[in-house]
Structures are given as structure tokens and as C-alpha cells.
Design a protein around this motif. Structure first.
Motif, PDB file in Angstrom:
ATOM      1  N   GLY A  81      41.052 -14.961   4.644  1.00 41.65           N
ATOM      2  CA  GLY A  81      40.908 -16.110   3.570  1.00 41.65           C
ATOM      3  C   GLY A  81      42.001 -16.954   3.957  1.00 41.65           C
ATOM      4  N   GLY A 119      39.354 -16.776  -0.545  1.00 41.30           N
ATOM      5  CA  GLY A 119      39.097 -15.672   0.287  1.00 41.30           C
ATOM      6  C   GLY A 119      38.160 -14.643  -0.335  1.00 41.30           C
ATOM      7  N   ASP A 120      38.127 -13.442   0.032  1.00 44.27           N
ATOM      8  CA  ASP A 120      37.307 -12.212  -0.251  1.00 44.27           C
ATOM      9  C   ASP A 120      37.862 -11.622  -1.334  1.00 44.27           C
ATOM     10  OD1 ASP A 120      35.933 -10.202  -0.114  1.00 44.27           O
ATOM     11  OD2 ASP A 120      35.599  -9.996   1.912  1.00 44.27           O
ATOM     12  N   ASP A 165      35.976 -17.262  -3.960  1.00 38.68           N
ATOM     13  CA  ASP A 165      35.376 -17.959  -2.977  1.00 38.68           C
ATOM     14  C   ASP A 165      35.602 -19.538  -3.260  1.00 38.68           C
ATOM     15  OD1 ASP A 165      33.492 -18.050  -4.874  1.00 38.68           O
ATOM     16  OD2 ASP A 165      31.915 -17.560  -3.540  1.00 38.68           O
TER      17      ASP A 165
END
Length: 352
Positions: free
Chosen positions: A175, A189-190, A208
């Protein structure tokens, strides 16, 4: 972003489109900045100051001068390439493998690429003006792409309007971390790597979407710089304190971070009994810091020379260690930087 190729690119300085390639040495003047590098050099990616020739390159285990120019910006480095921007007549120096055209070089200074291939950067966009048919205004946006090729085809994945101007975007393996001009920090990010995001993942604040890191927002002072590497992230406060968060990587193939207390909360990290820090950078498994008294400290893995402590210091260095570094006469250290397995020191003539 640099396109992937398998050709080892000899050092040249390239001007803007249509200009001829010229050796980097042409731009050297009497009042030069200097860039020093150490670390992984399998593709001659640290050979910014010379043509590496055809011999197999060696890793650098101490900080070595690799570039001189009238004006040098903070270098951008991947695992197999390095870009040194000489902001004089649009010149860019490059070395290593995986370099594309001039547009790619410029993109590398405005985009960040995560290990999963995703890319985040700042772009101009035209936003419709309410009530004005066909009217629009220029607006900076954070633009996310699935890959390098998606940038070329303008196949944007997502975009977000920048309510505050963005100062820096940095990538970690899964990310991104975003620093706004007002000193606030956001991550994106994740969700599987929630500790790297430094914030709770909720329906109102999904992984996200850019989300503010609350503990940094509550420090009572702005953040002036961010960096990331592997699964670790760092923020440098205006007063000179470093705050680190993230997680230790899993799998035997991953190099371990030197920071044993990494977690989802940004924690203050002391450098040499609490010295104030002027600049810092993270690699995949190492870090470098410039303190306000002009000293350089390093920590972490030195298996490829990335912290510049010599060939005998191959094991993990678990505490901040001062680098023995002599700046050129009349120079002072003004910045540090890091690639995944490399470190850089930038010096400039002392101002009268």
C-alpha cells in the motif's frame, strides 16, 4: 514509471524529449552538490557517476561518491535502478535495469509503486463545475493504477480529490502512505495488513480509501516527511521525532526488520539518546537518519552494504549506529534517502 527491460543501461544524462544524451559530468560546476551511495549494485544501479563497463559490478559497502552536479534532488531508487534528478535544464541521470523513456523518469518522482504492482500518484484532472454546462476547473487528484502499463493507457483504477495539497506519496509492499501539505498523514492499502495502515478498518474508513492516521494527527505538531519500505512505515515530526509503525514480514525469504516493536500504532523511536532528526528514510530491512547536528545514523541489514558499515558488518545491526562519513570540504549533509537495499547521502556547499 520505469518500464521493465533486460538491458543494463550505461549512465547517461538525458534532457527533455528531443535533446541529445550527454555525459553526466558535463553539468558539473565549481559549486556542486554531491551524492554518495552504498548497497546492492548487481545491475550497476549505483553507478550514477560513471559508465560501469562490462565487468560484473560489486556491491558498495561504504558510502561512495557517485554523482556531482550543480543541483541534485533526492534520488529515487528501486531494487535494480536509480534515478538522480539534476534540476538543471531538465536533466535526469539514470543507472541500472528497468528504465524506460523520459516520461517514465518524470513519473518516478511523482508516483509511488508498491510491491504488488499498484501505483499511486498526484495528477491534474478536470473537475466539472456545478451549474456551468461544459465548465470544468483544474484539480489535483490522487490517482491509483493497477500497473505501469495502465498509466500509459490512462486506465485509472480510482481517484480522489486532494482537499489539501499532497507533499509526498511513498509505497510499502502492500500500500501507500500520503503526506499532505498541512502535515497530516493518510494511508491506503490492503485490509489484510491493517497494522501497516496505522488505523482501524471500518465501513466508514475502508482500507482501500485514503484514511487519516489518528495517532499522528493527535501529536499536536505536523509531520514534515514520510517514508516506507517492506512492511514498515515512518513519519518525521516537525520537532525532529521519528514515529514508526507496521509489521514484521512473514516467510523465510523476507528480511527481518530491525525494529522489534512494530505494531499498528505509530511509536516514537529514539536515535542516539533522543537526538532530533532532520531527515530519514526506510529500505526493505534498514533505515538511515540524519540528525540536526549533521550526523548520520543507520540500523538494520548490511548483507549488501546498504547501511555502509563495511564488509565485516554483515549481520543485522540492532541499534542506531553512527556512520563515519566525511563530507567534501565546504559541504554539509542536507538529505538522506534509501532504496530497497541501498542508502544515499546528499551534500551541498555550506551557505555563507
Amino acid at each position: 514509471m520505469p518500464s521493465v527491460n533486460s538491458t543494463n543501461t550505461a549512465l547517461m544524462a538525458e534532457g527533455t524529449a528531443g535533446q541529445a544524451k550527454i555525459p553526466c559530468g558535463v553539468v558539473v560546476t565549481r559549486s556542486c552538490m554531491a551524492l554518495f551511495a552504498t548497497g546492492f549494485n548487481a545491475w550497476s544501479q549505483l553507478s550514477l557517476g560513471r559508465n560501469p563497463g562490462y565487468d560484473e559490478p560489486d556491491d558498495l559497502f561504504s558510502f561512495t561518491k557517485v554523482l556531482e552536479a550543480q543541483r541534485i534532488e533526492r534520488p529515487v531508487a528501486g531494487l535494480s535502478w536509480t534515478l538522480g534528478a539534476l534540476r538543471r535544464d531538465g536533466v535526469v541521470c539514470m543507472a541500472g535495469v528497468g528504465l524506460g523513456d523520459v516520461d517514465d523518469y518524470e513519473a518516478s518522482h511523482t508516483f509511488a509503486e508498491a510491491a504488488n504492482g499498484e501505483i499511486l500518484g498526484i495528477q491534474d484532472d478536470n473537475i466539472p463545475v456545478p451549474g456551468e454546462e461544459g465548465g470544468s476547473e483544474a484539480q489535483k487528484v490522487l490517482a491509483k493504477y493497477a500497473s505501469r502499463s495502465a498509466i500509459r493507457t490512462e486506465n485509472r483504477q480510482r481517484s480522489w480529490r486532494c482537499e489539501s495539497p499532497v507533499r509526498t506519496v511513498a509505497a510499502f509492499d502492500a500500500g501507500f502512505v500520503i503526506l499532505y501539505q498541512d502535515g497530516t498523514v493518510a494511508t491506503l492499502g490492503d485490509a489484510r495488513f491493517e497494522d501497516c495502515l496505522g488505523r482501524d478498518i471500518t465501513d466508514d474508513s475502508p482500507a482501500d480509501e485514503p484514511g487519516i492516521v489518528p495517532d499522528l494527527a493527535n501529536l499536536g505538531e505536523p509531520i514534515k516527511h514520510v517514508s516506507a519500505g517492506g512492511y514498515a512505515l515512518a513519519a518525521l515530526a516537525e520537532s525532529g521525532g521519528i514515529y514508526l509503525w507496521g509489521m514484521s514480514p512473514s516467510g523465510a525469504q523476507r528480511r527481518q526488520q530491525p525494529f522489534s516493536t512494530l505494531c499498528g500504532v505509530p511509536n516514537y523511536v529514539e536515535v542516539d539518546d533522543g537526538k532530533d532528526v532532520q531527515d530519514m528514510a526506510l529500505g526493505d530491512s534498514h533505515a538511515i537518519a540524519l540528525t540536526t547536528d549533521g550526523s548520520v545514523y543507520v540500523i538494520g541489514d548490511n548483507s549488501s552494504g546498504q547501511i555502509g558499515l563495511g564488509k565485516t558488518a554483515r549481520e543485522q545491526v540492532q541499534s542506531w549506529t553512527e556512520v563515519s562519513f566525511d563530507a567534501p570540504d565546504g559541504h554539509e549533509i542536507v538529505a538522506v534517502a534509501a532504496g530497497p537495499r541501498s542508502s544515499f547521502i546528499l551534500t551541498s556547499p555550506v551557505q555563507a
